[in-house]
Scaffold this active site. Structure first.
Site, PDB file in Angstrom:
ATOM      1  N   THR A  95       0.851  -1.207   0.000  1.00  0.00           N
ATOM      2  CA  THR A  95       0.000   0.000   0.000  1.00  0.00           C
ATOM      3  C   THR A  95       0.879   1.246   0.000  1.00  0.00           C
ATOM      4  O   THR A  95       0.653   2.185  -0.767  1.00  0.00           O
ATOM      5  CB  THR A  95      -0.898   0.022   1.251  1.00  0.00           C
ATOM      6  OG1 THR A  95      -1.634  -1.184   1.268  1.00  0.00           O
ATOM      7  CG2 THR A  95      -1.842   1.206   1.240  1.00  0.00           C
ATOM      8  N   ALA A 117       1.196  12.591   2.729  1.00  0.00           N
ATOM      9  CA  ALA A 117       1.190  12.439   4.190  1.00  0.00           C
ATOM     10  C   ALA A 117       2.241  11.405   4.564  1.00  0.00           C
ATOM     11  O   ALA A 117       2.078  10.211   4.328  1.00  0.00           O
ATOM     12  CB  ALA A 117      -0.186  11.998   4.666  1.00  0.00           C
ATOM     13  N   TYR A 149       8.004  -0.125   7.682  1.00  0.00           N
ATOM     14  CA  TYR A 149       7.066   0.989   7.531  1.00  0.00           C
ATOM     15  C   TYR A 149       7.842   2.299   7.403  1.00  0.00           C
ATOM     16  O   TYR A 149       7.588   3.113   6.509  1.00  0.00           O
ATOM     17  CB  TYR A 149       6.128   1.030   8.747  1.00  0.00           C
ATOM     18  CG  TYR A 149       5.108   2.129   8.646  1.00  0.00           C
ATOM     19  CD1 TYR A 149       3.947   1.951   7.912  1.00  0.00           C
ATOM     20  CD2 TYR A 149       5.313   3.362   9.272  1.00  0.00           C
ATOM     21  CE1 TYR A 149       3.007   2.960   7.799  1.00  0.00           C
ATOM     22  CE2 TYR A 149       4.380   4.374   9.171  1.00  0.00           C
ATOM     23  CZ  TYR A 149       3.230   4.172   8.437  1.00  0.00           C
ATOM     24  OH  TYR A 149       2.304   5.184   8.323  1.00  0.00           O
TER      25      TYR A 149
END
Ligand code: UDP
Length: 322
Positions: A95, A117, A149
């Protein structure tokens, strides 16, 4: 303006949608409802200027249609929450990396201004007291999913900067620091809704580790205001900007405050990280924002103090609006 928000049914995106609608813009939201929720935008759905499209940012054709039609893009769709990321490492990476690649590529093809973001997570375990945008990023080993991440968000930033540097694509990158407020779900690990829910049920408040870790929390409406102002400030193009508050708190103190404000009889229970996230996990001990750059670019500082943020979340639970 016609504004596309990816991830607009999420906690932050839903407030951004509401804010942009109140300013008279047309808002279109693409969200696959993986972590976003229809309830977050239910109050917007009957507005003429609002359109919700249920779909994934990985759906190229869908993204092509809506990027081509919009003026500005706020790209918020991403994997969210430490718990979610640790439990869904591959999905999170796809994603974050593939999704952002599509958003940027289409913004480039159609020459649309895009807000990316990003996250304070990119700083990793840099031992500094407060992080500045130009600070080194210190990431741990690949065996620890959490760093994936941080790595993926860093790669997103590099990609965005690549488009800016090679062809002046107007991009603005915001590194969000622990955004909180009503509507934030406790399900993906976020500490404030978790502690509030535990305290109101008089269940143990689960402090991970020894509770000495430090965070700066930012109220969601302050973050939204900062994002919008950065997007509308030409000097922010091609810039990476911390969006956070200069106030910070130790997590054990946060637990005590929430217990006090809820008049809870909960015990404060220390839980070793290994029992929560398994052996392959590392937390950041201290994550504070240096917000000088945000202040100088848009002359804005967060208005809402931590105590008021906590009270607004507690009220939300008490009013049953959750
Ligand atoms: N935390 C905690 N108990 C919880 C959830 C989180 O002590 O039930 C701690 C977590 O270890 C971290 C801090 O609270 O140090 C903030 O966690 P969150 O997941 O909200 O955001 P992070 O800053 O880790 O991305």
């Amino acid at each position: 303006m016609n504004i596309l928000i990816t991830g607009g049914a999420g906690f932050i995106g839903s407030y951004l949608a509401e804010h942009l609608l109140s300013e008279g813009h047309q808002v279109r939201v693409i969200d696959d409802l993986s972590t976003g929720r229809k309830e977050n935008i239910a109050h917007l759905e009957d507005k003429d200027n609002f359109l919700f499209i249920e779909g994934s940012i990985l759906n190229y054709k869908l993204m092509l249609k809506y990027v081509s039609e919009c003026d500005h893009i706020y790209h918020l769709a991403a994997a969210v929450g430490v718990k979610y990321i640790v439990e869904h490492p591959l999905e999170s990476l796809i994603t974050n990396v593939r999704g952002t690649e599509i958003a940027l590529e289409l913004a480039y093809v159609f020459r649309k201004k895009i807000f990316l973001a990003s996250s304070s997570e990119v700083y990793g375990k840099n031992g500094k007291q407060a992080f500045k945008e130009t600070d080194d990023r210190v990431l741990g080993p690949v065996s620890i999913s959490r760093w994936g991440y941080a790595f993926s968000k860093g790669l997103d930033e590099f990609l965005a900067m690549g488009y800016f540097r090679s062809d002046r694509l107007p991009v603005v990158i915001g590194r969000l620091f622990n955004i909180c407020g009503p509507r934030q779900s406790p399900h993906y690990g976020m500490v404030i809704p978790r502690f509030v829910e535990q305290a109101l049920k008089n269940e143990p408040i689960t402090v991970y580790g020894d509770g000495s870790q430090v965070r700066s929390f930012t109220f969601v409406l302050d973050a939204v205001e900062a994002m919008k102002r950065l997007m509308n400030e030409p000097k922010s193009e091609g810039e990476i900007v911390n969006i956070g508050s200069s106030e910070s708190i130790v997590i054990l103190e946060l637990a005590k405050k929430i217990k006090e404000y809820t008049n809870s009889s909960s015990e404060i229970k220390f839980i070793p990280y290994i029992d929560v996230y398994g052996p392959d996990f590392e937390d950041m001990l201290c994550r504070r924002a240096d917000i000088a750059k945000m202040q100088s670019l848009i002359n804005f500082s967060p208005k809402v103090k931590l105590d008021d943020m906590l009270k607004s979340v507690i009220n939300e639970y008490r009013n049953g609006s959750r």
